[in-house]
Design a protein around this motif. Structure first.
Motif, PDB file in Angstrom:
ATOM      1  N   TRP A 153       3.471   3.233  -5.411  1.00 11.39           N
ATOM      2  CA  TRP A 153       2.895   2.374  -6.451  1.00 11.39           C
ATOM      3  C   TRP A 153       1.752   3.050  -7.193  1.00 11.39           C
ATOM      4  O   TRP A 153       1.460   2.689  -8.343  1.00 11.39           O
ATOM      5  CB  TRP A 153       2.414   1.059  -5.840  1.00 11.39           C
ATOM      6  CG  TRP A 153       3.429   0.334  -5.019  1.00 11.39           C
ATOM      7  CD1 TRP A 153       3.280  -0.167  -3.763  1.00 11.39           C
ATOM      8  CD2 TRP A 153       4.784   0.005  -5.401  1.00 11.39           C
ATOM      9  NE1 TRP A 153       4.430  -0.768  -3.327  1.00 11.39           N
ATOM     10  CE2 TRP A 153       5.370  -0.679  -4.312  1.00 11.39           C
ATOM     11  CE3 TRP A 153       5.546   0.245  -6.545  1.00 11.39           C
ATOM     12  CZ2 TRP A 153       6.687  -1.141  -4.334  1.00 11.39           C
ATOM     13  CZ3 TRP A 153       6.860  -0.208  -6.572  1.00 11.39           C
ATOM     14  CH2 TRP A 153       7.411  -0.891  -5.490  1.00 11.39           C
ATOM     15  N   GLN A 154       1.097   4.012  -6.564  1.00 22.85           N
ATOM     16  CA  GLN A 154      -0.027   4.720  -7.186  1.00 22.85           C
ATOM     17  C   GLN A 154       0.368   6.107  -7.687  1.00 22.85           C
ATOM     18  O   GLN A 154      -0.481   6.865  -8.149  1.00 22.85           O
ATOM     19  CB  GLN A 154      -1.180   4.855  -6.186  1.00 22.85           C
ATOM     20  CG  GLN A 154      -1.648   3.537  -5.589  1.00 22.85           C
ATOM     21  CD  GLN A 154      -2.087   2.535  -6.644  1.00 22.85           C
ATOM     22  OE1 GLN A 154      -2.715   2.896  -7.640  1.00 22.85           O
ATOM     23  NE2 GLN A 154      -1.763   1.262  -6.425  1.00 22.85           N
ATOM     24  N   ASP A 191       0.809  -1.219   0.000  1.00 27.57           N
ATOM     25  CA  ASP A 191       0.000   0.000   0.000  1.00 27.57           C
ATOM     26  C   ASP A 191       0.847   1.276   0.000  1.00 27.57           C
ATOM     27  O   ASP A 191       0.329   2.372   0.248  1.00 27.57           O
ATOM     28  CB  ASP A 191      -0.947   0.015   1.197  1.00 27.57           C
ATOM     29  CG  ASP A 191      -0.209  -0.016   2.538  1.00 27.57           C
ATOM     30  OD1 ASP A 191       1.026  -0.236   2.534  1.00 27.57           O
ATOM     31  OD2 ASP A 191      -0.865   0.183   3.581  1.00 27.57           O
TER      32      ASP A 191
END
Length: 224
Positions: free
Chosen positions: A39-40, A35
């Motif tokens: 990564w986003q 999370d």
């Protein structure tokens, strides 16, 4: 011979003590959690378009707020910027900076940051390039994201590519400042099969100790 032996043993002892201190003063987390915001991020999606496997980690140092320069806690963003200046303008980057300057400082790169003075006082706005190796590609109040792995003069996908995120945040609950150096290295040129990142194990270990040195010397800039 006895003197040489004593000096050698003393040097080894000092080196071991320094490594021991770095190991206690900093924490390495690898791999990055699923999370993790990286990564986003826009930068990860843009530069690792194939979602290739990566070598990733984050070096963290927590410092009591009482030891932080108080003026850096008055306005959000000042702590992260000053920490960034400390990393690149600090002692830990001196050798690599000098090496890159000898090799790549030329009329084509004079607009980049090269001197200790420049690195220690830059605003690190997006588009800032330093030592022909790092380019600021994303910026928030608490994070400065840089692309690395090759010369910024090559904007294309690369055999060696990566992102380096410098961060600083205030944890009021614990009364600490949390500094971070996050690394993510990958190949962006072509699709890579498997799950293995680009760094062999021995190089990854050296990188982590180098990150610890950057963290420690960079943190000196933000403390009293």
């Amino acid at each position: 011979m006895g003197l040489i032996k004593k000096v050698t043993l003393s040097t080894v002892g000092l080196g071991s003590a320094a490594l021991g201190y770095l190991g206690l003063a900093t924490t390495i987390v690898s791999p990055l959690p699923a999370d993790d915001p990286l990564w986003q991020s826009k930068s990860f999606a843009k530069y690792n378009r194939h979602r290739n496997p990566s070598t990733q980690d984050i070096c963290v140092k927590r410092i009591p707020l009482a030891k932080i320069r108080p003026e850096l806690l008055e306005k959000e963003g000042d702590l992260a910027l000053e920490f960034c200046r400390g990393v690149w303008g600090g002692w830990g980057y001196r050798f690599q900076r000098a090496y890159l300057a000898r090799k790549y400082h030329s009329p084509a790169t004079t607009h980049q940051l090269w001197t200790v003075e420049q690195l220690a006082h830059s605003a690190y706005a997006p588009g800032t390039v330093l030592t022909d190796h790092f380019e600021v590609v994303e910026r928030t109040a608490n994070e400065i994201t840089m692309r690395c792995g090759d010369t910024p003069r090559n904007p294309n996908p690369r055999e060696s590519d990566g992102l380096f995120v410098l961060s600083a945040a205030v944890d009021r609950a614990s009364g600490e400042a949390v500094l971070g150096l996050k690394s993510c290295f990958f190949t962006s040129k072509d699709k890579v099969e498997g799950i293995q990142g680009p760094m062999p194990g021995w190089m990854e270990e050296l990188h982590r100790w180098y990150s610890r040195i950057w963290m420690e010397t960079g943190s000196w800039r933000v403390t009293r």
